[in-house]
Design a protein around this motif. Structure first.
Motif, mmCIF file in Angstrom:
data_model
loop_
_atom_site.group_PDB
_atom_site.id
_atom_site.type_symbol
_atom_site.label_atom_id
_atom_site.label_comp_id
_atom_site.label_asym_id
_atom_site.label_seq_id
_atom_site.Cartn_x
_atom_site.Cartn_y
_atom_site.Cartn_z
ATOM 1 N N GLY A 295 0.908 -1.428 0.056
ATOM 2 C CA GLY A 295 -0.139 0.094 0.020
ATOM 3 C C GLY A 295 0.802 1.155 -0.093
ATOM 4 O O GLY A 295 1.492 1.424 -1.208
ATOM 5 N N ARG A 296 0.635 1.913 0.741
ATOM 6 C CA ARG A 296 1.688 3.483 1.136
ATOM 7 C C ARG A 296 2.224 3.047 2.181
ATOM 8 O O ARG A 296 3.299 4.325 2.341
ATOM 9 C CB ARG A 296 0.674 4.706 1.470
ATOM 10 C CG ARG A 296 0.324 4.587 0.462
ATOM 11 C CD ARG A 296 -0.981 6.052 0.635
ATOM 12 N NE ARG A 296 -1.841 6.380 -0.041
ATOM 13 C CZ ARG A 296 -2.271 7.953 -0.217
ATOM 14 N NH1 ARG A 296 -2.708 8.133 1.217
ATOM 15 N NH2 ARG A 296 -3.380 7.671 -1.208
ATOM 16 N N GLU A 297 2.910 1.758 3.020
ATOM 17 C CA GLU A 297 3.815 1.777 3.103
ATOM 18 C C GLU A 297 5.308 0.815 2.536
ATOM 19 O O GLU A 297 5.547 0.373 2.105
ATOM 20 C CB GLU A 297 3.892 0.667 4.872
ATOM 21 C CG GLU A 297 4.951 0.834 5.678
ATOM 22 C CD GLU A 297 4.105 -0.742 6.363
ATOM 23 O OE1 GLU A 297 2.860 -1.011 6.536
ATOM 24 O OE2 GLU A 297 4.415 -1.146 7.465
ATOM 25 N N LEU A 298 6.784 1.659 2.681
ATOM 26 C CA LEU A 298 7.906 2.001 1.896
ATOM 27 C C LEU A 298 8.214 0.588 3.492
ATOM 28 O O LEU A 298 9.205 1.643 4.535
ATOM 29 C CB LEU A 298 8.189 3.550 2.083
ATOM 30 C CG LEU A 298 9.739 2.970 1.052
ATOM 31 C CD1 LEU A 298 9.488 2.432 -0.258
ATOM 32 C CD2 LEU A 298 10.623 4.837 1.349
ATOM 33 N N PHE A 299 9.138 0.131 2.656
ATOM 34 C CA PHE A 299 9.936 -0.672 3.396
ATOM 35 C C PHE A 299 11.681 -1.051 2.545
ATOM 36 O O PHE A 299 11.706 -0.953 1.029
ATOM 37 C CB PHE A 299 9.468 -2.375 3.168
ATOM 38 C CG PHE A 299 8.181 -2.601 4.601
ATOM 39 C CD1 PHE A 299 8.816 -3.160 5.244
ATOM 40 C CD2 PHE A 299 8.140 -2.043 3.692
ATOM 41 C CE1 PHE A 299 7.216 -3.490 6.141
ATOM 42 C CE2 PHE A 299 5.797 -2.275 4.582
ATOM 43 C CZ PHE A 299 6.577 -3.346 5.730
ATOM 44 N N LEU A 300 12.982 -0.840 3.172
ATOM 45 C CA LEU A 300 13.723 -0.568 2.815
ATOM 46 C C LEU A 300 14.978 -1.561 3.798
ATOM 47 O O LEU A 300 15.031 -0.663 5.090
ATOM 48 C CB LEU A 300 14.080 0.515 1.768
ATOM 49 C CG LEU A 300 14.455 1.818 2.392
ATOM 50 C CD1 LEU A 300 15.054 2.181 3.176
ATOM 51 C CD2 LEU A 300 14.066 2.805 1.993
ATOM 52 N N PHE A 301 15.774 -1.301 2.828
ATOM 53 C CA PHE A 301 17.405 -1.958 3.661
ATOM 54 C C PHE A 301 18.605 -0.930 4.086
ATOM 55 O O PHE A 301 18.364 -0.146 2.431
ATOM 56 C CB PHE A 301 17.775 -3.534 3.838
ATOM 57 C CG PHE A 301 17.295 -3.932 4.670
ATOM 58 C CD1 PHE A 301 17.577 -4.411 5.963
ATOM 59 C CD2 PHE A 301 17.450 -5.187 3.688
ATOM 60 C CE1 PHE A 301 17.234 -5.090 6.234
ATOM 61 C CE2 PHE A 301 16.166 -6.631 4.299
ATOM 62 C CZ PHE A 301 16.164 -6.295 6.109
ATOM 63 N N GLN A 302 19.185 0.033 4.073
ATOM 64 C CA GLN A 302 20.440 0.553 3.785
ATOM 65 C C GLN A 302 21.623 1.004 4.785
ATOM 66 O O GLN A 302 21.500 0.706 6.138
ATOM 67 C CB GLN A 302 19.813 2.470 4.081
ATOM 68 C CG GLN A 302 19.322 3.243 5.514
ATOM 69 C CD GLN A 302 19.012 4.908 5.199
ATOM 70 O OE1 GLN A 302 19.350 5.123 3.914
ATOM 71 N NE2 GLN A 302 19.096 5.643 6.612
ATOM 72 N N ALA A 303 22.660 1.498 3.815
ATOM 73 C CA ALA A 303 23.746 0.432 4.492
ATOM 74 C C ALA A 303 24.263 2.200 5.248
ATOM 75 O O ALA A 303 24.815 2.689 3.992
ATOM 76 C CB ALA A 303 25.064 -0.751 4.414
ATOM 77 N N ILE A 304 25.640 2.426 6.346
ATOM 78 C CA ILE A 304 25.311 3.436 6.866
ATOM 79 C C ILE A 304 27.490 3.613 7.307
ATOM 80 O O ILE A 304 27.081 3.048 8.225
ATOM 81 C CB ILE A 304 24.752 4.610 7.446
ATOM 82 C CG1 ILE A 304 23.315 4.675 7.285
ATOM 83 C CG2 ILE A 304 25.605 5.460 8.214
ATOM 84 C CD1 ILE A 304 23.086 5.511 6.309
ATOM 85 N N HIS A 305 27.599 4.563 6.092
ATOM 86 C CA HIS A 305 29.534 3.872 6.527
ATOM 87 C C HIS A 305 29.906 5.401 7.223
ATOM 88 O O HIS A 305 29.656 6.210 7.190
ATOM 89 C CB HIS A 305 30.607 4.318 5.210
ATOM 90 C CG HIS A 305 31.853 3.944 5.128
ATOM 91 N ND1 HIS A 305 32.709 3.709 4.953
ATOM 92 C CD2 HIS A 305 32.130 3.844 7.080
ATOM 93 C CE1 HIS A 305 34.011 4.042 6.040
ATOM 94 N NE2 HIS A 305 33.718 3.812 6.279
ATOM 95 N N GLN A 306 30.174 4.332 8.503
ATOM 96 C CA GLN A 306 29.636 5.523 10.197
ATOM 97 C C GLN A 306 31.187 6.996 10.031
ATOM 98 O O GLN A 306 30.936 7.350 10.835
ATOM 99 C CB GLN A 306 30.212 4.616 11.583
ATOM 100 C CG GLN A 306 30.905 4.003 11.710
ATOM 101 C CD GLN A 306 31.272 3.248 10.913
ATOM 102 O OE1 GLN A 306 30.856 1.955 10.014
ATOM 103 N NE2 GLN A 306 32.810 2.497 10.930
#
Ligand SMILES: NC(=O)C1=CN([C@@H]2O[C@H](COP(=O)(O)OP(=O)(O)OC[C@H]3O[C@@H](n4cnc5c(N)ncnc54)[C@H](O)[C@@H]3O)[C@@H](O)[C@H]2O)C=CC1
Ligand SMILES: O=C(OP(=O)(O)O)[C@H](O)COP(=O)(O)O
Length: 339
Positions: free
Chosen positions: A290-301
């Motif tokens: 629906g309008r719910e968005l899912f994702l994975f993101q990697a962050i280089h600290q």
């Protein structure tokens, strides 16, 4: 040229120094260390004047063959802006000094919002940082959250956000921190500091976060959910991320499904220190229910906040009017375009 001093030449400080030195409108007038170390030798090799926090340590530096230009007070007298990258909690103690000498200062995410009274993310609130004496660049995780949430909020409106951060235990060069064999709930209680921290930049966002620490050293991983206020398609979201100067897509064609492969990729791309300044969003993880968005993101600290510090300097000096122009200048000087 904007004169920049870096107080605390460690993981973040040494990267900010190199990023500042690469800019056409900035110069490094000094960096500071508390004791002789490998990083101090690197500062000398880079030609950055080396200052020390306590003059009582002068002999130790001289014994190590490291020439000292003076103490931190001497350093800040040469600066328009001090980037304070001392360990969390120490930076606050330096505030009196910056006030006394009327110098502008930027703190990092290890300090509380209150130290500066203003928290910064280049693509969210650049204009509000203009002419300020004090700014705090939010933490690496908070920066990653702010970038994607703000981009989605601008286009669709964002309702509720829920995110879980799986955080690296220590930086690659740190030998004193762990865990070695545990998944640590940090903190156990909900929310972690990241949600309230996002609200220091984006107060309108309803966000709750949870966080844990795992035995890795390169990158954090976010599992992110957000309710969009209008209809979206995966293709549109991919296009928004692709066009964003501080977010990149981990494309299915790379075969990358882990932080380890991302590090290899960054190294092969020739990024200095394998630094990924951009959020690395896994294209295949983007999903809509629906309008719910899912994702994975990697962050280089070690890297994402570095470019934010450079933009914060320009905003505080009112040197460049538009955020997009400063961001583009910063990225170009570092020779990077988002993956
Ligand atoms: N390492 C990371 O992944 C990230 C760190 N931050 C934040 O950046 C700040 C700095 O963190 P790191 O670079 O990781 O720390 P670090 O420990 O690697 O470096 C801090 C440096 O400050 C120096 N120092 C300590 N006390 C000092 C003093 N009184 N005067 C001058 N220099 C002093 C130390 O010798 C060291 O070189 C913290 O607020 C942290 O929360 C933000 C994003 C990511
Ligand atoms: O700012 C960071 O993380 P955070 O956003 O989880 O506070 C950096 O990774 C530093 O975290 P550390 O306090 O575990 O060294």
């Amino acid at each position: 040229m904007i004169k920049v001093a870096i107080n605390g030449y460690g993981t973040i400080g040494k990267r900010v120094a190199d990023a500042v030195a690469a800019q056409p409108d900035m110069e490094v007038v000094g960096v500071s260390k508390t004791k002789p170390s490998a990083e101090a030798y690197v500062a000398r090799q880079r030609g950055y004047p080396l200052y020390i926090a306590e003059m009582s340590k002068r002999q130790a530096f001289e014994d190590a063959g490291l020439e000292i230009a003076g103490d931190v007070t001497d350093m800040i007298k040469h600066a328009d802006v001090v980037v304070d990258a001392t360990p969390g909690g120490i930076g606050e103690k330096n505030k009196k000094l910056y006030e006394l000498y009327g110098v502008k200062a930027i703190w990092q995410g290890g300090e509380d919002h209150e130290v500066a009274g203003f928290s910064f993310c280049s693509s969210c609130n650049y204009n509000e940082a203009k002419n300020r004496q004090f700014v705090r660049v939010v933490s690496c995780n908070t920066t990653g959250l702010c970038r994607i949430i703000h981009a989605m909020d601008e286009r669709y409106g964002v309702g509720r956000v829920r995110a879980t951060m799986v955080r690296r235990g220590s930086d690659p060069g740190e030998i004193k921190k762990g865990p070695v064999d545990a998944i640590v709930l940090n903190p156990v209680k909900v929310p972690s500091h990241h949600g309230p921290d996002v609200q220091t930049v984006l107060p309108q966002i309803d966000i709750t976060t949870m966080a844990m620490i795992v035995p890795t050293t390169f990158m954090h991983m976010h599992a992110l959910q957000m309710d969009l206020k209008s209809d979206a398609t995966k293709e549109e979201i991919l296009a928004i991320i692709e066009a964003h100067p501080r977010m990149g897509l981990v494309r299915p064609g790379t075969g990358i499904t882990s932080t380890a492969e991302l590090r290899e990729y960054a190294q092969d791309l020739g990024r200095p220190r394998a630094d990924l300044y951009e959020s690395a969003i896994f294209a295949d993880s983007i999903g809509l229910v629906g309008r719910e968005l899912f994702l994975f993101q990697a962050i280089h600290q070690e890297a994402d906040v570095v470019v934010e510090n450079v933009d914060a300097i320009r905003a505080m000096m009112n040197a460049v009017d538009e955020a997009a122009v400063s961001i583009e200048m910063t990225n170009r000087a570092l020779g990077f375009t988002a993956i």
